[in-house]
Motif scaffolding. Structure first.
Motif: not given
Length: 230
Positions: A163-168, A113-115, A202-210
């Motif tokens: 949606i929090v997280g731009g992973g798969p 859950f990070f923050n 919402y994704e913390a990295a600069q791109e999706l699927l980082s």
């Protein structure tokens, strides 16, 4: 000659790892016991399809016992493991104490859950079939409320999805929700102005699927943008 006791291998977790390890001991001179809090195996990569109504739970859940029907040295117990006593080689579980010679922990991952830890109880997660069904129910309940209130109040809080997280998993869920918005919901909610429904990642990295290749990142973003322009 004294016959040596058969080594007992206990595996905790009936996910991909636990299932694969248990299968590898077929026809080997060992006793395999698999423990999981559910008596079915989830095909987790398709969990987002349950959450968006594309599939029903029985499409991705398969009974553990049936998987190992032809493996004679295998047994299964549905239980929750509370503690491990390493020195005495014992598992303390919801159904009692279980001994082992070798122990494999294959319980998978939990939600990070990070923050958002202080408000995690107010967030929807997607790690299990109950999670997916809760998400599906919550979305449709909000749409019903939006339809009832659309002429009397702002309904952004009912229509918009974050949606929090731009992973798969986040990408797959966003894509499935966008397809649902364009092809399913207009038939189910013809009176609702679905142009007000926004799906935000919402994704913390600069791109999706980082964690993947640059090509995968670019292609996934192009795909999602294409869905928004339908």
């Amino acid at each position: 000659m004294n016959k040596q006791p058969t080594p007992k291998i206990v595996i905790v977790g009936a996910g991909f790892g636990g299932i694969t390890i248990a299968k590898s001991f077929k026809n080997k001179p060992v006793e395999v016991l698999l423990i999981d809090q559910h008596n079915y195996h989830n095909f987790q990569p398709l969990m987002y399809q349950i959450a968006t109504g594309g599939l029903e739970p029985d499409s991705i859940a398969y009974p553990v016992r049936r998987i190992f029907r032809n493996q004679e040295n295998f047994s299964f117990r549905m239980a929750k493991v509370d503690t491990v006593a390493v020195a005495s080689q014992l598992l303390h579980t919801s159904i009692g104490t279980i001994s082992y010679d070798y122990l494999v922990i294959a319980t998978g991952s939990t939600n990070n859950f990070f923050n958002f830890e202080p408000v995690k109880d107010k967030l929807l997660t997607l790690k299990s079939i109950p999670d997916a069904l809760n998400m599906r129910s919550y979305i449709y309940q909000n749409l019903e409320k939006a339809l009832a209130y659309q002429n009397n109040r702002s309904i952004d809080d009912l229509m918009n999805i974050a949606i929090v997280g731009g992973g798969p998993a986040g990408i797959e869920l966003a894509g499935a929700l966008a397809e649902m918005k364009h092809f399913v919901l207009p038939k189910d909610f013809p009176e609702l102005d679905l142009s007000k429904m926004q799906i935000n990642i919402y994704e913390a990295a600069q791109e999706l699927l980082s964690a993947m290749s640059e090509a995968s990142s670019i292609k996934s973003l192009e795909y999602l943008w294409a869905l928004t322009s339908i």
